[in-house]
Design an enzyme around this catalytic site. Structure first.
Site, short mmCIF file in Angstrom:
data_model
loop_
_atom_site.label_atom_id
_atom_site.label_comp_id
_atom_site.label_asym_id
_atom_site.label_seq_id
_atom_site.Cartn_x
_atom_site.Cartn_y
_atom_site.Cartn_z
N ARG A 147 26.77 60.94 74.91
CA ARG A 147 27.13 62.34 74.70
C ARG A 147 25.95 63.03 74.03
O ARG A 147 25.37 62.49 73.08
CB ARG A 147 28.35 62.41 73.79
CG ARG A 147 28.87 63.81 73.57
CD ARG A 147 29.98 63.84 72.52
NE ARG A 147 29.46 64.33 71.26
CZ ARG A 147 30.19 64.90 70.31
NH1 ARG A 147 31.50 65.04 70.47
NH2 ARG A 147 29.65 65.32 69.20
N TYR A 159 28.40 73.04 64.78
CA TYR A 159 29.41 71.99 64.62
C TYR A 159 29.18 70.90 65.67
O TYR A 159 28.89 71.20 66.83
CB TYR A 159 30.81 72.59 64.80
CG TYR A 159 31.91 71.57 64.62
CD1 TYR A 159 32.34 71.23 63.34
CD2 TYR A 159 32.49 70.95 65.70
CE1 TYR A 159 33.33 70.30 63.15
CE2 TYR A 159 33.49 70.00 65.53
CZ TYR A 159 33.91 69.68 64.25
OH TYR A 159 34.88 68.74 64.08
N ASP A 210 30.13 67.93 74.58
CA ASP A 210 31.35 68.42 73.94
C ASP A 210 31.18 69.91 73.61
O ASP A 210 30.26 70.28 72.88
CB ASP A 210 31.60 67.62 72.66
CG ASP A 210 33.00 67.81 72.10
OD1 ASP A 210 33.67 68.78 72.49
OD2 ASP A 210 33.40 66.99 71.25
N HIS A 212 33.61 71.67 72.16
CA HIS A 212 34.41 71.91 70.94
C HIS A 212 35.25 73.18 71.04
O HIS A 212 35.33 73.94 70.06
CB HIS A 212 33.50 71.96 69.71
CG HIS A 212 32.91 70.63 69.34
ND1 HIS A 212 33.65 69.55 68.93
CD2 HIS A 212 31.62 70.20 69.36
CE1 HIS A 212 32.87 68.52 68.68
NE2 HIS A 212 31.62 68.88 68.95
N ARG A 283 41.80 62.79 76.87
CA ARG A 283 41.15 62.19 75.69
C ARG A 283 42.10 61.97 74.51
O ARG A 283 41.67 61.92 73.35
CB ARG A 283 39.96 63.05 75.27
CG ARG A 283 38.89 63.15 76.33
CD ARG A 283 37.59 63.68 75.78
NE ARG A 283 36.98 62.77 74.86
CZ ARG A 283 36.96 62.92 73.55
NH1 ARG A 283 37.51 63.96 72.97
NH2 ARG A 283 36.37 62.02 72.79
N GLU A 339 35.16 56.73 73.65
CA GLU A 339 34.16 57.19 72.69
C GLU A 339 34.00 56.15 71.58
O GLU A 339 34.98 55.57 71.13
CB GLU A 339 34.60 58.52 72.08
CG GLU A 339 33.61 59.09 71.09
CD GLU A 339 34.07 60.43 70.52
OE1 GLU A 339 35.28 60.70 70.52
OE2 GLU A 339 33.21 61.20 70.08
N TRP A 402 37.53 76.42 67.69
CA TRP A 402 36.67 75.28 67.99
C TRP A 402 36.80 74.96 69.44
O TRP A 402 37.87 74.81 69.94
CB TRP A 402 37.07 74.08 67.15
CG TRP A 402 36.75 74.32 65.73
CD1 TRP A 402 37.62 74.48 64.70
CD2 TRP A 402 35.44 74.45 65.17
NE1 TRP A 402 36.93 74.70 63.55
CE2 TRP A 402 35.59 74.69 63.81
CE3 TRP A 402 34.14 74.40 65.71
CZ2 TRP A 402 34.51 74.89 62.96
CZ3 TRP A 402 33.08 74.59 64.86
CH2 TRP A 402 33.26 74.83 63.50
O1 KDG Z 1 38.07 65.34 63.27
C1 KDG Z 1 37.33 66.04 64.22
C2 KDG Z 1 36.35 65.11 64.91
O2 KDG Z 1 37.01 63.95 65.32
C3 KDG Z 1 35.71 65.78 66.08
O3 KDG Z 1 34.87 66.77 65.60
C4 KDG Z 1 34.90 64.84 66.89
O4 KDG Z 1 35.01 66.34 68.75
C5 KDG Z 1 34.80 65.23 68.33
C6 KDG Z 1 34.49 64.15 69.25
O5 KDG Z 1 34.62 64.38 70.45
O6 KDG Z 1 34.14 63.06 68.81
MG MG Z 2 35.39 66.26 70.87
#
Ligand code: KDG
Ligand code: MG
Length: 402
Positions: A147, A159, A210, A212, A283, A339, A402
Site C-alpha cells: 500500500r 492522515y 487508501d 481514507h 475489508r 493487511e 475521513w
Molecule cells: O484506527 C484507524 C486505523 O486503523 C486506520 O487509520 C488504518 O485506514 C487504515 C488502514 O487501512 O490500515
Molecule cells: Mg484504511
C-alpha cells in the site's frame, strides 16, 4: 464445561488494547480482541458492566447461541461498540473450542484453502522519492503487495502517512489533533505517485492506495479513472460509506477496483455494496464486525457476488485479532488479501503469538485454538493512556470526513 470468569484487560504497550479472556471451570481459556481505536474504554465498560455478568455459567461450546443471545438479546443491535464487544467474546469462544478439540481454529472452519495468507505492507513517506525507497524495502522483505501513501505537496500533514517509517499510529493525543485537507492538491498528486512507482517497479507488484473516505463519489470516480493506467489492486475507502448506493456512481466510471469496510460493524453495512457488486474487496475485520462467526457470514455472502476479502489489519487491531483473521483467511474460498502492519516489540511481548511472516505470506500458528495469548503480568505494567484519532478539516475550517 462452563464459563467461570470473563476478564477484561486494558493495556497500553505503546498503544491501547482491550482484551477479553474467558476462563472456564476446567481451566481452559480463550482470548478475544476488543480494541476500538480512540474508544477503548467504551467497549471495556460495555463488556464489564453488561456482557460479563450474562456469560458466567454458560456452556462455552455454544458459540452461535451466545452470539445470537448477545446480538438479539440486548435489543440495541449493531454499532461499533456493541459489535466489538460481541466480537471479542466470539473470538475467545473459538479459541476455547480449538483448544478443547486439539485443533488450530482454521481446521474447525473447514481446513486450509491455500498455502499461506498473502499480506500487504505499508509504504509511507512524505515525498515520492522517499516512498520508492520504502517500497523497495518491502519488496526486499518478500512482500507481494504494498500500500502506497505519500504526503501531499501544499498540505502540512496527511492522515495515513505516519511519522515513524516502521510503526503506524494515527491516534496521538487525548484531544484530537487536526489536519487540513485539500481534494484539489490530492487529486493532482496521487496519479504522479503511481506513475513513478510503476516506472520503478514494473507491472506485476500489487499496489494499493487508501483514500481514507475523503472524496465524494464523482471525485472518487475521477481518481479511479486517473489511476487506471497503473492498474492498482484497489483504492480503499474512496468515500464515506454510509450511503451504499453512492458507490454506483464510482462504479459507472472506472475499472479501478474498490475496497471498503474497515469501519463496518455488520453485514447490514455492506449488504447492498456486495449484492449489487459495487465493490471488489470487503475489508471488515474480526474485531469490529462481530467476530469470526459474523465475519464468516459476511465473507460467505461476498463469495456469491465475486467479492473477495481484504481484511483490515492496522496496528490498532491486536495480535489476537491478527491471529483470528489468519485462521479465517486460510479457510475461506474467496480470500483476497490481508493487511499486515508490524506491531512494536512491547506489543508483541504482551501478546505472545505463533503466527509468522515468510515470503510475503503470513502463516497462522498450528497450536490448538488461535495460537495467541496475553501475558497479564506484563500487560499490567502498561496502564491505559488516552489517545484519539485526529480530526480532518478543509482549508476553510469545515470539518471533513475521513
Ligand atoms: O484506527 C484507524 C486505523 O486503523 C486506520 O487509520 C488504518 O485506514 C487504515 C488502514 O487501512 O490500515
Ligand atoms: Mg484504511
Amino acid at each position: 464445561m462452563k464459563i467461570a470468569e470473563v476478564r477484561v484487560i486494558v493495556t497500553c504497550p505503546d498503544r491501547n488494547f482491550v482484551t477479553v479472556k474467558i476462563v472456564t471451570d476446567e481451566g481452559v481459556y480463550g482470548v478475544g480482541d476488543a480494541t476500538l481505536n480512540g474508544r477503548e474504554l467504551a467497549v471495556a465498560a460495555y463488556l464489564t458492566e453488561h456482557v460479563a455478568p450474562q456469560l458466567t455459567g454458560r456452556d462455552p461450546a455454544r458459540i452461535e447461541d451466545i452470539w445470537q443471545y448477545l446480538y438479539k438479546g440486548a435489543y440495541w443491535r449493531r454499532g461499533p461498540v456493541t459489535m466489538t464487544a460481541i466480537a471479542a467474546v466470539d473470538t475467545a469462544l473459538w479459541d476455547i473450542k480449538g483448544k478443547v478439540a486439539g485443533l488450530p481454529v482454521y481446521q474447525l472452519l473447514g481446513g486450509r484453502s491455500r498455502e499461506g495468507v498473502t499480506v500487504y505492507g505499508h509504504a509511507n513517506a512524505d515525498s515520492i522519492d522517499a516512498v520508492l525507497t520504502e517500497i523497495s524495502g518491502y519488496v526486499d522483505l518478500g512482500y507481494r503487495a504494498v500500500r502506497v501513501q505519500t504526503g501531499i505537496p501544499g498540505l502540512e500533514s496527511t492522515y495515513g502517512v505516519s511519522k515513524d517509517r516502521m510503526f503506524y499510529e494515527p491516534a496521538d493525543a487525548a484531544i484530537p489533533t487536526e489536519n487540513v485537507w485539500s481534494t484539489a492538491h490530492y487529486l493532482d498528486h496521487v496519479p504522479r505517485v503511481f506513475a513513478r512507482v510503476r516506472e520503478e517497479f514494473g507491472p506485476t507488484l500489487r499496489l494499493l492506495h487508501d483514500v481514507h473516505h475523503r472524496l465524494t463519489p464523482i471525485e472518487a470516480a475521477r481518481l479511479g479513472k486517473s489511476l487506471e493506467p497503473y492498474h492498482l489492486t484497489w483504492i480503499e475507502d474512496p468515500v464515506p460509506a454510509e450511503l451504499q448506493e453512492g458507490f454506483r456512481l464510482i462504479r459507472q466510471h472506472t475499472t479501478t477496483p474498490i475496497a471498503v469496510g474497515e469501519v463496518f460493524s455488520s453485514i447490514w453495512d455492506c449488504q447492498q455494496l456486495i449484492t449489487e457488486q459495487l465493490i471488489d474487496y470487503i475489508r471488515t475485520t474480526v474485531v469490529h464486525a462481530g467476530g469470526i462467526t459474523h465475519l464468516r457470514r459476511i465473507f460467505d455472502l461476498a463469495n456469491l457476488y465475486h467479492v473477495r476479502s481484504g481484511s483490515h489489519g492496522a496496528t490498532d487491531l491486536s495480535p489476537v485479532c491478527m491471529a483470528a483473521a489468519l485462521h479465517l483467511d486460510l479457510a475461506i474460498p474467496n480470500f483476497g488479501l490481508q493487511e499486515y502492519m508490524r506491531h512494536t516489540e512491547a506489543t508483541d511481548a504482551v501478546f505472545p503469538h505463533g503466527y509468522r511472516f515468510e515470503g510475503g505470506y503470513l502463516h497462522p500458528s498450528e497450536e490448538p485454538g488461535l495460537g495467541v495469548d496475553i501475558d497479564e503480568e506484563l500487560a499490567a505494567r502498561y496502564p491505559y493512556r488516552a489517545a484519539s484519532l485526529p480530526v480532518n478539516r478543509l482549508e476553510d475550517g469545515t470539518v471533513h470526513s475521513w
